[in-house]
Every structure is written in structure tokens, then in C-alpha cells.
Design a protein around this motif. Structure first.
Motif, mmCIF file in Angstrom:
data_model
loop_
_atom_site.group_PDB
_atom_site.id
_atom_site.type_symbol
_atom_site.label_atom_id
_atom_site.label_comp_id
_atom_site.label_asym_id
_atom_site.label_seq_id
_atom_site.Cartn_x
_atom_site.Cartn_y
_atom_site.Cartn_z
ATOM 1 N N ILE A 22 -2.707 18.735 -13.486
ATOM 2 C CA ILE A 22 -2.083 17.401 -13.495
ATOM 3 C C ILE A 22 -1.470 17.040 -12.145
ATOM 4 O O ILE A 22 -1.203 15.870 -11.876
ATOM 5 C CB ILE A 22 -1.030 17.262 -14.609
ATOM 6 C CG1 ILE A 22 0.118 18.238 -14.393
ATOM 7 C CG2 ILE A 22 -1.654 17.425 -15.967
ATOM 8 C CD1 ILE A 22 1.276 18.021 -15.333
ATOM 9 N N HIS A 23 -1.281 18.028 -11.255
ATOM 10 C CA HIS A 23 -0.702 17.760 -9.937
ATOM 11 C C HIS A 23 -1.757 17.451 -8.884
ATOM 12 O O HIS A 23 -1.418 17.133 -7.746
ATOM 13 C CB HIS A 23 0.143 18.946 -9.476
ATOM 14 C CG HIS A 23 1.327 19.183 -10.351
ATOM 15 N ND1 HIS A 23 2.435 18.383 -10.312
ATOM 16 C CD2 HIS A 23 1.552 20.105 -11.310
ATOM 17 C CE1 HIS A 23 3.310 18.812 -11.209
ATOM 18 N NE2 HIS A 23 2.797 19.847 -11.824
ATOM 19 N N ILE A 24 -3.026 17.527 -9.229
ATOM 20 C CA ILE A 24 -4.104 17.224 -8.291
ATOM 21 C C ILE A 24 -4.373 15.721 -8.353
ATOM 22 O O ILE A 24 -4.674 15.194 -9.420
ATOM 23 C CB ILE A 24 -5.381 18.011 -8.645
ATOM 24 C CG1 ILE A 24 -5.110 19.508 -8.575
ATOM 25 C CG2 ILE A 24 -6.518 17.609 -7.707
ATOM 26 C CD1 ILE A 24 -6.251 20.356 -9.088
ATOM 27 N N PRO A 25 -4.261 15.010 -7.226
ATOM 28 C CA PRO A 25 -4.492 13.562 -7.264
ATOM 29 C C PRO A 25 -5.955 13.235 -7.509
ATOM 30 O O PRO A 25 -6.852 14.028 -7.212
ATOM 31 C CB PRO A 25 -4.040 13.082 -5.884
ATOM 32 C CG PRO A 25 -4.064 14.284 -5.027
ATOM 33 C CD PRO A 25 -3.880 15.475 -5.903
ATOM 34 N N ASP A 26 -6.198 12.043 -8.042
ATOM 35 C CA ASP A 26 -7.556 11.579 -8.290
ATOM 36 C C ASP A 26 -8.304 11.407 -6.972
ATOM 37 O O ASP A 26 -7.710 11.260 -5.904
ATOM 38 C CB ASP A 26 -7.551 10.247 -9.034
ATOM 39 C CG ASP A 26 -7.016 10.390 -10.448
ATOM 40 O OD1 ASP A 26 -7.136 11.493 -11.004
ATOM 41 O OD2 ASP A 26 -6.497 9.393 -10.978
ATOM 42 N N TYR A 27 -9.631 11.388 -7.059
ATOM 43 C CA TYR A 27 -10.472 11.184 -5.892
ATOM 44 C C TYR A 27 -10.167 9.813 -5.291
ATOM 45 O O TYR A 27 -10.061 8.818 -6.003
ATOM 46 C CB TYR A 27 -11.942 11.278 -6.319
ATOM 47 C CG TYR A 27 -12.917 11.259 -5.177
ATOM 48 C CD1 TYR A 27 -12.973 12.304 -4.263
ATOM 49 C CD2 TYR A 27 -13.770 10.192 -5.002
ATOM 50 C CE1 TYR A 27 -13.859 12.292 -3.219
ATOM 51 C CE2 TYR A 27 -14.669 10.164 -3.959
ATOM 52 C CZ TYR A 27 -14.708 11.216 -3.065
ATOM 53 O OH TYR A 27 -15.595 11.198 -2.016
ATOM 54 N N HIS A 28 -10.004 9.759 -3.991
ATOM 55 C CA HIS A 28 -9.665 8.554 -3.219
ATOM 56 C C HIS A 28 -8.271 8.020 -3.528
ATOM 57 O O HIS A 28 -7.964 6.876 -3.213
ATOM 58 C CB HIS A 28 -10.692 7.425 -3.443
ATOM 59 C CG HIS A 28 -11.992 7.671 -2.757
ATOM 60 N ND1 HIS A 28 -12.111 7.773 -1.405
ATOM 61 C CD2 HIS A 28 -13.230 7.839 -3.258
ATOM 62 C CE1 HIS A 28 -13.363 7.986 -1.087
ATOM 63 N NE2 HIS A 28 -14.073 8.037 -2.204
ATOM 64 N N PHE A 29 -7.416 8.819 -4.149
ATOM 65 C CA PHE A 29 -6.042 8.391 -4.397
ATOM 66 C C PHE A 29 -5.247 8.606 -3.119
ATOM 67 O O PHE A 29 -5.222 9.707 -2.567
ATOM 68 C CB PHE A 29 -5.431 9.202 -5.536
ATOM 69 C CG PHE A 29 -4.023 8.808 -5.848
ATOM 70 C CD1 PHE A 29 -3.756 7.677 -6.591
ATOM 71 C CD2 PHE A 29 -2.959 9.570 -5.394
ATOM 72 C CE1 PHE A 29 -2.452 7.307 -6.892
ATOM 73 C CE2 PHE A 29 -1.655 9.214 -5.682
ATOM 74 C CZ PHE A 29 -1.407 8.082 -6.425
ATOM 75 N N LEU A 30 -4.608 7.562 -2.610
ATOM 76 C CA LEU A 30 -3.854 7.654 -1.372
ATOM 77 C C LEU A 30 -2.391 7.934 -1.671
ATOM 78 O O LEU A 30 -1.790 7.275 -2.512
ATOM 79 C CB LEU A 30 -3.978 6.353 -0.571
ATOM 80 C CG LEU A 30 -5.390 5.970 -0.147
ATOM 81 C CD1 LEU A 30 -5.369 4.630 0.573
ATOM 82 C CD2 LEU A 30 -5.979 7.034 0.738
ATOM 83 N N THR A 31 -1.843 8.906 -0.987
ATOM 84 C CA THR A 31 -0.430 9.216 -1.141
ATOM 85 C C THR A 31 0.304 8.822 0.131
ATOM 86 O O THR A 31 -0.273 8.803 1.218
ATOM 87 C CB THR A 31 -0.212 10.711 -1.408
ATOM 88 O OG1 THR A 31 -0.770 11.465 -0.320
ATOM 89 C CG2 THR A 31 -0.873 11.139 -2.699
ATOM 90 N N THR A 32 1.564 8.518 0.017
ATOM 91 C CA THR A 32 2.383 8.168 1.167
ATOM 92 C C THR A 32 2.961 9.448 1.737
ATOM 93 O O THR A 32 3.706 10.156 1.071
ATOM 94 C CB THR A 32 3.522 7.229 0.754
ATOM 95 O OG1 THR A 32 2.947 6.091 0.126
ATOM 96 C CG2 THR A 32 4.342 6.816 1.941
ATOM 97 N N GLN A 33 2.584 9.745 2.980
ATOM 98 C CA GLN A 33 3.066 10.973 3.583
ATOM 99 C C GLN A 33 4.431 10.760 4.235
ATOM 100 O O GLN A 33 5.308 11.581 4.110
ATOM 101 C CB GLN A 33 2.067 11.473 4.612
ATOM 102 C CG GLN A 33 2.450 12.806 5.203
ATOM 103 C CD GLN A 33 1.393 13.347 6.129
ATOM 104 O OE1 GLN A 33 0.372 12.714 6.361
ATOM 105 N NE2 GLN A 33 1.628 14.504 6.662
ATOM 106 N N TYR A 34 4.583 9.676 4.958
ATOM 107 C CA TYR A 34 5.835 9.405 5.639
ATOM 108 C C TYR A 34 6.339 8.031 5.242
ATOM 109 O O TYR A 34 5.579 7.073 5.189
ATOM 110 C CB TYR A 34 5.645 9.453 7.159
ATOM 111 C CG TYR A 34 5.185 10.791 7.650
ATOM 112 C CD1 TYR A 34 6.017 11.894 7.590
ATOM 113 C CD2 TYR A 34 3.914 10.968 8.159
ATOM 114 C CE1 TYR A 34 5.609 13.129 8.027
ATOM 115 C CE2 TYR A 34 3.490 12.198 8.605
ATOM 116 C CZ TYR A 34 4.348 13.277 8.541
ATOM 117 O OH TYR A 34 3.937 14.493 8.980
#
Length: 120
Positions: A48-60
Motif C-alpha cells: 500500500i506504500h508503493i505509489p501508482d505508476y506515473h503518480f507524482l509525489t512532491t519532493q520539496y
């Protein structure tokens, strides 16, 4: 041997009973929680902690976002913190030009010695 992610440490695996012992530190109460799970349950919790394919996360974000470098410079100046690197536009431009010049020089050498593969 402890293996795992920063928030999860696997302590042991029992192949006979198909269980994994692991622990994590809860940041809410700063306590260590030891857990022994079935392998399938552990994998389900981990997936459940693995993001979906092409899911963008905010790093900074906040002060560390690229858009707020000027504000961060002011904060560092007020706190008296010396930066390890100078991220000014001038220095970034110089670094990019140096990198491009190295690529041009490498390309020039390859062309002058005819080292490019001429495949038919």
C-alpha cells in the motif's frame, strides 16, 4: 540482521511458520512497535506504500522548493547559517556551460579521430 526502509526494519524471517518479525517507531508517541505477521499480510501492508505508476509525489515544498530560493537565502542569512553550496543562477549557468563545453570537447575528439561507429 536488520533490513528495510527508514520507517520499517525487518528483524527476522521464519520460513517454517511463514512469519516475519519487524518493527517501526511511531512518530506520534515515539514508541517502538514490534510486529510479527504472516508473510502475505506483511506484503499486503508493504504494497500500500508503493505509489501508482506515473503518480507524482512532491519532493520539496515550503522553504525547500525551487521557487522559494530567495526566501530560503534570507532565512539562512537571518539565522547565520552558511550554505554548503551556492545555488545562485550565475553559478548554475556557469556549471551548465562547463558541462556543455566538456560535451563539445568530447564530441570534437570523437569526430577528429573518427571514432564514431559507421554501421551500415
Amino acid at each position: 540482521m536488520q533490513v528495510g526502509l527508514p520507517w520499517l526494519k525487518i528483524e527476522s524471517q521464519n520460513k517454517e511458520s511463514n512469519t516475519i518479525s519487524w518493527f517501526y517507531n511511531d512518530h506520534k508517541d515515539e514508541k517502538r512497535h514490534d510486529v510479527t505477521d504472516n508473510v502475505i499480510d506483511f506484503i499486503n501492508r508493504l504494497i500500500i506504500h508503493i505509489p501508482d505508476y506515473h503518480f507524482l509525489t512532491t519532493q520539496y515544498y515550503g522553504f525547500y522548493a525551487n521557487a522559494s530560493k530567495k526566501i530560503l537565502d534570507k532565512v539562512h542569512a537571518l539565522l547565520g547559517i552558511k550554505k554548503n553550496k551556492d545555488y545562485s543562477r550565475e553559478n548554475r549557468t556557469k556549471a551548465l556551460k562547463n558541462k556543455l563545453n566538456k560535451l563539445k570537447y568530447r564530441t570534437h575528439l570523437i569526430d577528429s579521430f573518427n571514432l564514431r561507429s559507421n554501421s551500415m
